[in-house]
Scaffold this active site. Structure first.
Site, short mmCIF file in Angstrom:
data_model
loop_
_atom_site.label_atom_id
_atom_site.label_comp_id
_atom_site.label_asym_id
_atom_site.label_seq_id
_atom_site.Cartn_x
_atom_site.Cartn_y
_atom_site.Cartn_z
N SER A 198 0.86 -1.18 0.00
CA SER A 198 0.00 0.00 0.00
C SER A 198 0.88 1.22 0.00
O SER A 198 2.07 1.14 0.32
CB SER A 198 -0.91 0.01 1.22
OG SER A 198 -0.15 0.15 2.38
N GLY A 199 0.30 2.35 -0.37
CA GLY A 199 1.06 3.59 -0.40
C GLY A 199 0.18 4.75 -0.02
O GLY A 199 -0.85 4.56 0.62
N ASP A 256 7.29 10.53 -9.76
CA ASP A 256 7.67 9.89 -8.50
C ASP A 256 8.34 8.56 -8.85
O ASP A 256 7.70 7.53 -8.92
CB ASP A 256 6.42 9.68 -7.65
CG ASP A 256 6.75 9.07 -6.31
OD1 ASP A 256 7.93 9.17 -5.89
OD2 ASP A 256 5.86 8.47 -5.68
N1 LIG Z 1 0.65 -5.95 -9.49
C1 LIG Z 1 1.20 -5.94 -8.28
N2 LIG Z 1 1.66 -7.08 -7.73
C2 LIG Z 1 2.24 -7.07 -6.50
N3 LIG Z 1 2.38 -5.98 -5.75
C3 LIG Z 1 1.95 -4.81 -6.23
C4 LIG Z 1 1.33 -4.72 -7.52
N4 LIG Z 1 1.01 -3.43 -7.73
C5 LIG Z 1 1.41 -2.74 -6.64
N5 LIG Z 1 1.97 -3.56 -5.73
C6 LIG Z 1 2.52 -3.16 -4.42
O1 LIG Z 1 1.63 -2.25 -3.81
C7 LIG Z 1 2.31 -1.04 -3.46
C8 LIG Z 1 1.38 0.14 -3.61
O2 LIG Z 1 0.97 0.30 -4.96
P1 LIG Z 1 1.10 1.71 -5.66
O3 LIG Z 1 2.55 2.10 -5.73
O4 LIG Z 1 0.38 1.70 -6.95
O5 LIG Z 1 0.31 2.64 -4.62
P2 LIG Z 1 0.55 4.17 -4.25
O6 LIG Z 1 -0.41 4.49 -3.18
O7 LIG Z 1 0.54 5.00 -5.48
O8 LIG Z 1 2.01 4.14 -3.66
P3 LIG Z 1 3.01 5.37 -3.42
O9 LIG Z 1 2.52 6.12 -2.25
O10 LIG Z 1 4.31 4.68 -3.21
O11 LIG Z 1 3.00 6.20 -4.69
C9 LIG Z 1 3.53 -1.00 -4.39
O12 LIG Z 1 4.60 -0.33 -3.77
C10 LIG Z 1 3.84 -2.46 -4.62
O13 LIG Z 1 4.76 -2.94 -3.65
#
Ligand SMILES: Nc1ncnc2c1ncn2[C@@H]1O[C@H](COP(=O)(O)OP(=O)(O)OP(=O)(O)O)[C@@H](O)[C@H]1O
Ligand SMILES: *[C@@H]1O[C@H](CO)[C@@H](O)[C@H](O)[C@H]1NC(C)=O
Ligand SMILES: *[C@@H]1O[C@H](CO)[C@@H](O)[C@H](O)[C@H]1NC(C)=O
Ligand SMILES: *[C@@H]1O[C@H](CO)[C@@H](O)[C@H](O)[C@H]1NC(C)=O
Ligand SMILES: *[C@@H]1O[C@H](CO)[C@@H](O)[C@H](O)[C@H]1NC(C)=O
Length: 499
Positions: free
Chosen positions: A145-146, A275
């Protein structure tokens, strides 16, 4: 880095009231103006209301208007991605833009007439997952998650494993929006635009190094959440990669450069990843894939003079040219390439590169450190290294006589093995390395004091090189059609395992 992130996650104009004194003043002025105006209007209807509660209402209305403007801006930001399409894949979602945001009174805001364009059934592709297939899925793991999104692993009844990405209701984006606007429905809608943007970008930008979108769905509830169905990967583990063979680390870097080359000439123009960090990527069967696209931009920065085209990094600045069209042309590509250098190449590429490839690798390191070459030139250099490595041309100077030190036995494998460890081995328990030929394997065995034999079983790495297992001894041989054992004549230790 983090400020850039939070700015891009929550739009400047609305959220900066707490941060920038200037904007706070402007917002306050706006509120006072609005309140005087509205108070005059309400004076006749709402005589009984106290000033305090009236003031709160005004505050609330202004915030609603700001949030509504934000929603419009987000909507407008993603429209070009739908328009810049070949047309056939355009999925229209009829209904007014404000349909999920009923708390705004229509006469208080400008009507917004664009149709919302998103989210329908997926195109009939074999790899696609239909939304109704999710009814029977089982969520089996949390993947990551992020700030914005939340990703889980799910199993479908047919045995397929997928990753499901949705809005992170506990994330920083959502929290900040709620602090500012106190409107869960509006905030969910606002944050959802990032996932909508990501979905449309995943549709427009298909590449082996971008995670595959298998479908996208919306809950059936009125303000229902959006879910992206993705191929499942594993989060990038930099520490683990650092310990893996050069061949695997090179694969990650090559994939990244191929991706950057695609992005520099994408159907949507030159795309920059604002980013750019390892956590925006996942690994799928050894291949690097971009998964986080919500911070991508398809526009080069606007400029008037070259001085406007400064590209800043913590340890290094670069400058791009301001073109006649008033754009910092090439800046998106430069930003991506330098980020690739500082987050990936620096750690993954030089370390343990084959000796004869080092000059070429050093040249790549030098040219990307200074941005002396564009993505095209850098990709060419990478493909050259790849070609040489795969063809074994870098091994031409190996002594051809070494192999004569070994006796080969086809159709057998060794048993009662005495393994030793080497680094970086494909196998934690023993010494398994990739080789181009038996000649290279013989040279490696020759250079390891413990080595008395090695065997090949026809397994290959992604470049097509053979996996060889090196040993210090074994007790006997057993029939095995897939295996060849090479025993060192001088140290041959058949039955001679150390006591
Ligand atoms: N297809 C996938 N398979 C496995 N893990 C995934 C996949 N997509 C995303 N993740 C994991 O989920 C995390 C969060 O996804 P994502 O980066 O899209 O969210 P975000 O909220 O935009 O994060 P950030 O705050 O880092 O920008 C990623 O850092 C990754 O580790
Ligand atoms: C980069 O440019 C900024 C703004 O001009 C300056 O403050 C900074 O010191 C420069 N950094 C480096 C490493 O040159
Ligand atoms: C790379 O840069 C270093 C230091 O600037 C220099 O010593 C080296 O010769 C350069 N290598 C190549 C291949 O250009
Ligand atoms: C990259 O090379 C291709 C073909 O050589 C060329 O058409 C393209 O314009 C180049 N792109 C850049 C960004 O230099
Ligand atoms: C840029 O890359 C190309 C292709 O690898 C190479 O021929 C050229 O010498 C490089 N230029 C610089 C300045 O490193």
């Amino acid at each position: 880095m983090l400020t850039a992130l939070s700015v891009s996650h929550i739009p400047r104009q609305s959220m900066s009231s707490t941060r920038s004194p200037l904007c706070a003043v402007a917002l306050f002025a706006l509120l006072v103006l609005a309140s005087t105006f509205l108070m005059r209007n309400w004076h006749y209807d709402l005589q009984e209301k106290t000033f305090a509660s009236r003031h709160l209402d005004v505050d609330f209305l202004s915030l609603q208007n700001i949030l509504f403007k934000e929603l419009q801006e987000r909507h407008e930001e993603i429209i070009p991605f739908y328009i810049a399409s070949d047309g056939d894949n355009l999925l229209e979602f009829s209904g007014n833009f404000v349909s999920f945001y009923p708390s705004i009174k229509p006469d208080k805001v400008r009507k917004y007439n664009h149709k919302e364009i998103l989210i329908g059934s997926s195109s009939p592709d074999e790899d696609m997952v239909a939304c109704d297939q999710l009814d029977d899925m089982k969520v089996v793991d949390f993947l990551g998650s992020g700030y914005t999104k939340f990703v889980v692993k799910a199993d479908l009844p047919d045995g397929l494993t997928i990753a499901l990405k949705s809005i992170n209701d506990q994330g920083t984006d959502m929290r900040k929006c709620l602090e500012e606007f106190k409107d869960p429905v509006g905030c969910h809608e606002l944050v959802s635009f990032k996932l909508k943007k990501e979905i449309i970008l995943l549709q427009r930008l298909q590449h082996p190094n971008i995670v595959k979108l298998k479908g996208h769905c919306r809950d059936k509830t009125p303000a229902g959440g959006i879910t992206a169905i993705l191929e499942q990967g594993t989060p990038l583990q930099m520490i683990q990669l650092l310990q893996s063979p050069w061949e695997e680390r090179f694969r990650v870097c090559l994939g990244l450069v191929r991706l950057l080359h695609f992005l520099s000439e994408s159907p949507l123009g030159s795309v920059a990843l604002l980013d750019f960090q390892p956590r925006q990527f996942v690994m799928v069967e050894g291949e690097l894939k971009l998964t986080d696209l919500d911070d991508a931009t398809t526009r080069e920065p606007l400029c008037r003079t070259d001085a406007d085209c400064l590209l800043q990094f913590p340890l290094r600045n670069f400058s791009a040219r301001c073109s006649e069209r008033g754009l910092c042309e090439g800046m998106n590509e430069m930003r991506n390439l330098y980020n690739a250098h500082r987050y990936f190449f620096l750690y993954l590429l030089p370390h343990q590169a084959p000796v004869t490839l080092r000059p070429l690798v050093d040249q790549i390191m030098n040219s990307t450190a200074e941005l002396r070459n564009n993505t095209n030139g850098t990709l060419e250099a990478f493909e050259e290294v790849f070609h040489i490595f795969r063809s074994g041309r870098h091994l031409e100077n190996l002594p051809p006589t070494l192999i004569r030190e070994y006796t080969s036995m086809r159709g057998v494998s060794s048993a009662g093995n005495v393994d030793y460890r080497c680094w970086p081995s494909y196998n934690q328990q023993g010494c398994v390395l990739s080789v181009h030929s038996t000649r290279e394997a013989a040279a490696i065995c020759h250079s390891h004091p413990q080595c008395t034999s090695f065997s090949l079983r026809g397994q290959r790495t992604w470049t097509g090189r053979l996996l060889a297992t090196f040993r210090s001894g074994f007790s006997h041989l057993v029939p095995d059609v897939h295996s060849v054992v090479y025993m060192r004549k001088t140290k041959a230790s058949l039955g001679g395992a150390p006591q």
